[in-house]
Write a protein that holds these residues in place. Structure first.
Motif, PDB file in Angstrom:
ATOM      1  N   ASP A 111       0.825  -1.212   0.000  1.00  0.00           N
ATOM      2  CA  ASP A 111       0.000   0.000   0.000  1.00  0.00           C
ATOM      3  C   ASP A 111       0.858   1.262   0.000  1.00  0.00           C
ATOM      4  O   ASP A 111       0.588   2.218  -0.737  1.00  0.00           O
ATOM      5  CB  ASP A 111      -0.921   0.019   1.229  1.00  0.00           C
ATOM      6  CG  ASP A 111      -2.302  -0.509   0.919  1.00  0.00           C
ATOM      7  OD1 ASP A 111      -2.550  -0.890  -0.249  1.00  0.00           O
ATOM      8  OD2 ASP A 111      -3.138  -0.546   1.839  1.00  0.00           O
ATOM      9  N   TYR A 115       1.324   3.972  -3.069  1.00  0.00           N
ATOM     10  CA  TYR A 115       1.047   5.382  -2.821  1.00  0.00           C
ATOM     11  C   TYR A 115       2.129   6.276  -3.427  1.00  0.00           C
ATOM     12  O   TYR A 115       1.883   7.452  -3.704  1.00  0.00           O
ATOM     13  CB  TYR A 115       0.949   5.623  -1.321  1.00  0.00           C
ATOM     14  CG  TYR A 115       0.578   7.036  -0.923  1.00  0.00           C
ATOM     15  CD1 TYR A 115      -0.692   7.547  -1.191  1.00  0.00           C
ATOM     16  CD2 TYR A 115       1.490   7.850  -0.263  1.00  0.00           C
ATOM     17  CE1 TYR A 115      -1.036   8.842  -0.814  1.00  0.00           C
ATOM     18  CE2 TYR A 115       1.155   9.136   0.125  1.00  0.00           C
ATOM     19  CZ  TYR A 115      -0.113   9.627  -0.158  1.00  0.00           C
ATOM     20  OH  TYR A 115      -0.445  10.911   0.224  1.00  0.00           O
ATOM     21  N   GLN A 136      -2.497   3.502  -5.061  1.00  0.00           N
ATOM     22  CA  GLN A 136      -3.110   3.037  -3.809  1.00  0.00           C
ATOM     23  C   GLN A 136      -4.558   3.514  -3.699  1.00  0.00           C
ATOM     24  O   GLN A 136      -5.363   2.929  -2.989  1.00  0.00           O
ATOM     25  CB  GLN A 136      -2.256   3.532  -2.633  1.00  0.00           C
ATOM     26  CG  GLN A 136      -2.712   3.102  -1.259  1.00  0.00           C
ATOM     27  CD  GLN A 136      -3.678   4.093  -0.620  1.00  0.00           C
ATOM     28  OE1 GLN A 136      -3.776   5.248  -1.050  1.00  0.00           O
ATOM     29  NE2 GLN A 136      -4.395   3.637   0.396  1.00  0.00           N
TER      30      GLN A 136
END
Length: 201
Positions: A111, A115, A136
């Protein structure tokens, strides 16, 4: 005799002519992941630590590269994304940034890595006006403060101390672009006044 010489010269020239199979100059023959593996990061000086080992504070100690970032991309499977067609824009944290994050926060997850990746090819000059919605799913806040561009709290194009190379930005790859940053950015961060085109100070 003249014909023989001319034929020989033409054959020699053809041997050194570019092959038709060579890719266009705009193609760099390296995707984002492969580029990150060999990318040289910002220069690091010894600082006060150099005195004990006989170095000047301003002497070059080494380069803060992206080996840990690429290792984490590989171990989480995110590297496969960056080997794809793209285009992608990657805000790539240096080794020091990864070490700091893992020491203070914990392991870097897929994650967090996703991002750091935005679909599309966003140059450093366009970051202030482009929507930075990451893979993400969250948008990366942008702000302008202290006459610098920030994504979350990470400075884009940060200058290093002394004469050595700065944090590289606008590193062109076959499937996108890389901007290096000196910290790991994480989902859920909320810069005061941050957002597309926001300016502070």
């Amino acid at each position: 005799m003249k014909l023989i010489i001319a034929t020989t010269l033409a054959a020699s020239a053809a041997a050194f002519a570019p092959s038709a199979s060579i890719r266009a100059a705009t193609s760099l023959d390296a995707n984002i992941y492969d580029t990150l593996v060999g990318l040289e990061g910002p220069g690091q000086v010894w600082g006060a630590d150099g005195i004990a080992v006989g170095k000047e504070e301003a002497d070059l100690k080494g380069y803060d590269n992206f080996g840990l970032f690429t290792q984490r991309l590989a171990s989480t499977g995110v590297a496969a994304t960056l080997a794809g067609a793209g285009p992608f824009t990657v805000f790539a944290p240096t080794d020091t940034a990864i070490e700091s994050y893992e020491t203070t926060v914990g392991p870097i997850t897929a994650d967090v890595l996703n991002y750091c990746i935005v679909p599309g090819n966003v140059s450093s000059g366009a970051v202030s006006s482009a929507p930075l919605t990451s893979l993400q799913g969250s948008a990366i806040p942008y702000s302008r403060k202290f006459r610098k561009d920030f994504v979350d709290d990470a400075i884009l194009g940060e200058a290093t101390f002394g004469q050595f190379s700065n944090f590289p930005t606008d590193v062109a790859c076959d499937n996108g672009v890389v901007h290096s940053i000196g910290m790991v950015i994480v989902p859920g961060y909320g810069a005061v006044g941050g957002g597309v085109g926001q300016t502070q100070l």
